[in-house]
Design a protein around this motif. Structure first.
Motif, PDB file in Angstrom:
ATOM      1  N   ASN A 123     -17.018 -33.850 -74.407  1.00 20.74           N
ATOM      2  CA  ASN A 123     -18.283 -33.127 -74.271  1.00 20.74           C
ATOM      3  C   ASN A 123     -19.391 -33.739 -75.120  1.00 20.74           C
ATOM      4  O   ASN A 123     -20.572 -33.515 -74.862  1.00 20.74           O
ATOM      5  N   LEU A 124     -19.011 -34.535 -76.123  1.00 20.49           N
ATOM      6  CA  LEU A 124     -19.981 -35.278 -76.933  1.00 20.49           C
ATOM      7  C   LEU A 124     -20.299 -36.631 -76.302  1.00 20.49           C
ATOM      8  O   LEU A 124     -21.044 -37.424 -76.871  1.00 20.49           O
ATOM      9  N   GLY A 125     -19.678 -36.917 -75.147  1.00 22.50           N
ATOM     10  CA  GLY A 125     -19.899 -38.190 -74.466  1.00 22.50           C
ATOM     11  C   GLY A 125     -18.959 -39.293 -74.908  1.00 22.50           C
ATOM     12  O   GLY A 125     -19.188 -40.467 -74.605  1.00 22.50           O
ATOM     13  N   MET A 126     -17.884 -38.928 -75.607  1.00 22.44           N
ATOM     14  CA  MET A 126     -16.946 -39.921 -76.127  1.00 22.44           C
ATOM     15  C   MET A 126     -15.856 -40.257 -75.117  1.00 22.44           C
ATOM     16  O   MET A 126     -15.371 -39.372 -74.408  1.00 22.44           O
ATOM     17  N   GLN A 127     -15.447 -41.516 -75.116  1.00 19.79           N
ATOM     18  CA  GLN A 127     -14.260 -41.948 -74.383  1.00 19.79           C
ATOM     19  C   GLN A 127     -13.062 -41.694 -75.307  1.00 19.79           C
ATOM     20  O   GLN A 127     -13.053 -42.161 -76.451  1.00 19.79           O
ATOM     21  N   VAL A 128     -12.072 -40.945 -74.834  1.00 22.58           N
ATOM     22  CA  VAL A 128     -10.910 -40.579 -75.647  1.00 22.58           C
ATOM     23  C   VAL A 128      -9.658 -41.192 -75.034  1.00 22.58           C
ATOM     24  O   VAL A 128      -9.398 -41.024 -73.845  1.00 22.58           O
ATOM     25  N   HIS A 129      -8.897 -41.888 -75.883  1.00 20.08           N
ATOM     26  CA  HIS A 129      -7.651 -42.526 -75.445  1.00 20.08           C
ATOM     27  C   HIS A 129      -6.533 -42.067 -76.377  1.00 20.08           C
ATOM     28  O   HIS A 129      -6.634 -42.232 -77.594  1.00 20.08           O
ATOM     29  N   SER A 130      -5.479 -41.465 -75.811  1.00 21.47           N
ATOM     30  CA  SER A 130      -4.312 -41.047 -76.583  1.00 21.47           C
ATOM     31  C   SER A 130      -3.057 -41.634 -75.933  1.00 21.47           C
ATOM     32  O   SER A 130      -3.000 -41.760 -74.711  1.00 21.47           O
ATOM     33  N   LEU A 131      -2.071 -41.960 -76.765  1.00 18.31           N
ATOM     34  CA  LEU A 131      -0.855 -42.569 -76.271  1.00 18.31           C
ATOM     35  C   LEU A 131       0.138 -41.563 -75.728  1.00 18.31           C
ATOM     36  O   LEU A 131       0.927 -41.881 -74.837  1.00 18.31           O
ATOM     37  N   CYS A 132       0.141 -40.348 -76.280  1.00 19.53           N
ATOM     38  CA  CYS A 132       1.065 -39.325 -75.807  1.00 19.53           C
ATOM     39  C   CYS A 132       0.521 -37.954 -76.163  1.00 19.53           C
ATOM     40  O   CYS A 132      -0.399 -37.830 -76.959  1.00 19.53           O
ATOM     41  N   ALA A 133       1.079 -36.951 -75.522  1.00 19.62           N
ATOM     42  CA  ALA A 133       0.666 -35.576 -75.773  1.00 19.62           C
ATOM     43  C   ALA A 133       1.888 -34.717 -76.046  1.00 19.62           C
ATOM     44  O   ALA A 133       2.986 -34.991 -75.529  1.00 19.62           O
ATOM     45  N   PHE A 134       1.694 -33.703 -76.874  1.00 20.51           N
ATOM     46  CA  PHE A 134       2.728 -32.715 -77.153  1.00 20.51           C
ATOM     47  C   PHE A 134       2.118 -31.343 -76.879  1.00 20.51           C
ATOM     48  O   PHE A 134       1.000 -31.065 -77.312  1.00 20.51           O
ATOM     49  N   GLU A 135       2.851 -30.513 -76.203  1.00 22.48           N
ATOM     50  CA  GLU A 135       2.405 -29.141 -75.937  1.00 22.48           C
ATOM     51  C   GLU A 135       2.677 -28.281 -77.164  1.00 22.48           C
ATOM     52  O   GLU A 135       3.562 -28.563 -77.949  1.00 22.48           O
ATOM     53  N   GLY A 136       1.898 -27.227 -77.297  1.00 25.59           N
ATOM     54  CA  GLY A 136       2.090 -26.295 -78.397  1.00 25.59           C
ATOM     55  C   GLY A 136       1.416 -26.762 -79.658  1.00 25.59           C
ATOM     56  O   GLY A 136       0.701 -27.763 -79.688  1.00 25.59           O
ATOM     57  N   LEU A 137       1.634 -25.995 -80.706  1.00 24.58           N
ATOM     58  CA  LEU A 137       1.021 -26.298 -82.004  1.00 24.58           C
ATOM     59  C   LEU A 137       1.915 -27.159 -82.846  1.00 24.58           C
ATOM     60  O   LEU A 137       3.085 -27.123 -82.797  1.00 24.58           O
ATOM     61  N   ASP A 161       8.225 -25.823 -88.376  1.00 23.38           N
ATOM     62  CA  ASP A 161       7.789 -24.949 -89.471  1.00 23.38           C
ATOM     63  C   ASP A 161       7.195 -25.704 -90.660  1.00 23.38           C
ATOM     64  O   ASP A 161       7.356 -25.298 -91.808  1.00 23.38           O
ATOM     65  N   PHE A 162       6.496 -26.818 -90.384  1.00 31.30           N
ATOM     66  CA  PHE A 162       5.800 -27.556 -91.449  1.00 31.30           C
ATOM     67  C   PHE A 162       4.371 -27.791 -91.016  1.00 31.30           C
ATOM     68  O   PHE A 162       4.140 -28.216 -89.890  1.00 31.30           O
ATOM     69  N   ILE A 189       4.543 -23.888 -86.904  1.00 25.15           N
ATOM     70  CA  ILE A 189       3.922 -25.189 -86.618  1.00 25.15           C
ATOM     71  C   ILE A 189       5.016 -26.214 -86.348  1.00 25.15           C
ATOM     72  O   ILE A 189       6.005 -26.292 -87.069  1.00 25.15           O
ATOM     73  N   MET A 190       4.812 -26.996 -85.292  1.00 26.06           N
ATOM     74  CA  MET A 190       5.709 -28.116 -84.982  1.00 26.06           C
ATOM     75  C   MET A 190       4.982 -29.385 -85.419  1.00 26.06           C
ATOM     76  O   MET A 190       4.097 -29.882 -84.714  1.00 26.06           O
ATOM     77  N   PHE A 191       5.320 -29.896 -86.597  1.00 24.63           N
ATOM     78  CA  PHE A 191       4.629 -31.051 -87.166  1.00 24.63           C
ATOM     79  C   PHE A 191       5.091 -32.324 -86.478  1.00 24.63           C
ATOM     80  O   PHE A 191       6.286 -32.611 -86.405  1.00 24.63           O
ATOM     81  N   ARG A 192       4.150 -33.088 -85.956  1.00 23.74           N
ATOM     82  CA  ARG A 192       4.441 -34.362 -85.285  1.00 23.74           C
ATOM     83  C   ARG A 192       4.300 -35.474 -86.312  1.00 23.74           C
ATOM     84  O   ARG A 192       3.203 -35.836 -86.714  1.00 23.74           O
TER      85      ARG A 192
END
Length: 176
Positions: free
Chosen positions: A162-176, A13-14, A19-22
């Motif tokens: 879709n813009l042709g960018m290579q995207v690298h993320s360390l982790c993912a969280f489901e939801g908002l 709720d922030f 909202i689940m603030f990461r």
């Protein structure tokens, strides 16, 4: 063994209800966690020519500065409108509640420079896309986009890809 995700605190709720603030400040505050994140953000770009690291305001400054230091390259901030003292180029982008503007010094990047764009969180991709547009307007090339967290349901990675960018993320969280 802990992962980067284990160092990230979730605050319900922030800043708004639902909202689940990461919160990456807990990651930044732990020496092992912070080092792990920087190393993992760098790893896909080992051996890739990169001239500058560009960080998006504000947590991208923390990550970007550390990554630039490790790569022995310069760091360039992209800031909210009105925060940079010199001549700038600007890019508007949409937020869920309106519009915002990001700025970059007009001499921060040279044509042909290869750039790694860094931020803590990829949600809808609007801020990152504005950063990419600014970088490209100065003639530099975005080599990759690196994030600690991806929120896949919001579609930011897909938007940047879709813009042709290579995207690298360390982790993912489901939801908002």
């Amino acid at each position: 063994m802990k992962t980067v995700r284990d160092y990230i605190r979730t605050i319900p709720d922030f800043p708004h209800e639902g909202i689940m603030f990461r919160d990456v400040t807990t990651l930044f505050g732990d020496a092992r966690g912070f080092r792990m994140a920087i190393d993992q953000l760098l790893h896909p770009y080992a051996g890739t020519p990169i001239d500058k690291v560009v960080g998006l305001e504000a947590r991208g400054f923390i990550l970007g500065g550390a990554i630039a230091h490790q790569m022995s390259v310069g760091f360039v901030p992209i800031r909210k409108k009105g925060k940079l003292p010199g001549k700038t180029v600007e890019q508007a982008y949409q937020l869920e509640y309106g519009e915002a503007v990001m700025e970059l010094h007009d001499d921060a990047l040279q044509p042909g420079e290869k750039v790694l764009l860094v931020d803590d969180l990829l949600a809808t991709g609007g801020t990152a896309e504005a950063g990419i547009r600014l970088i490209e307007r100065l003639g530099a090339q975005v080599t990759g986009c690196a994030f600690v967290i991806d929120l896949p349901e919001l579609g930011g990675a897909r938007r940047l890809q879709n813009l042709g960018m290579q995207v690298h993320s360390l982790c993912a969280f489901e939801g908002l």
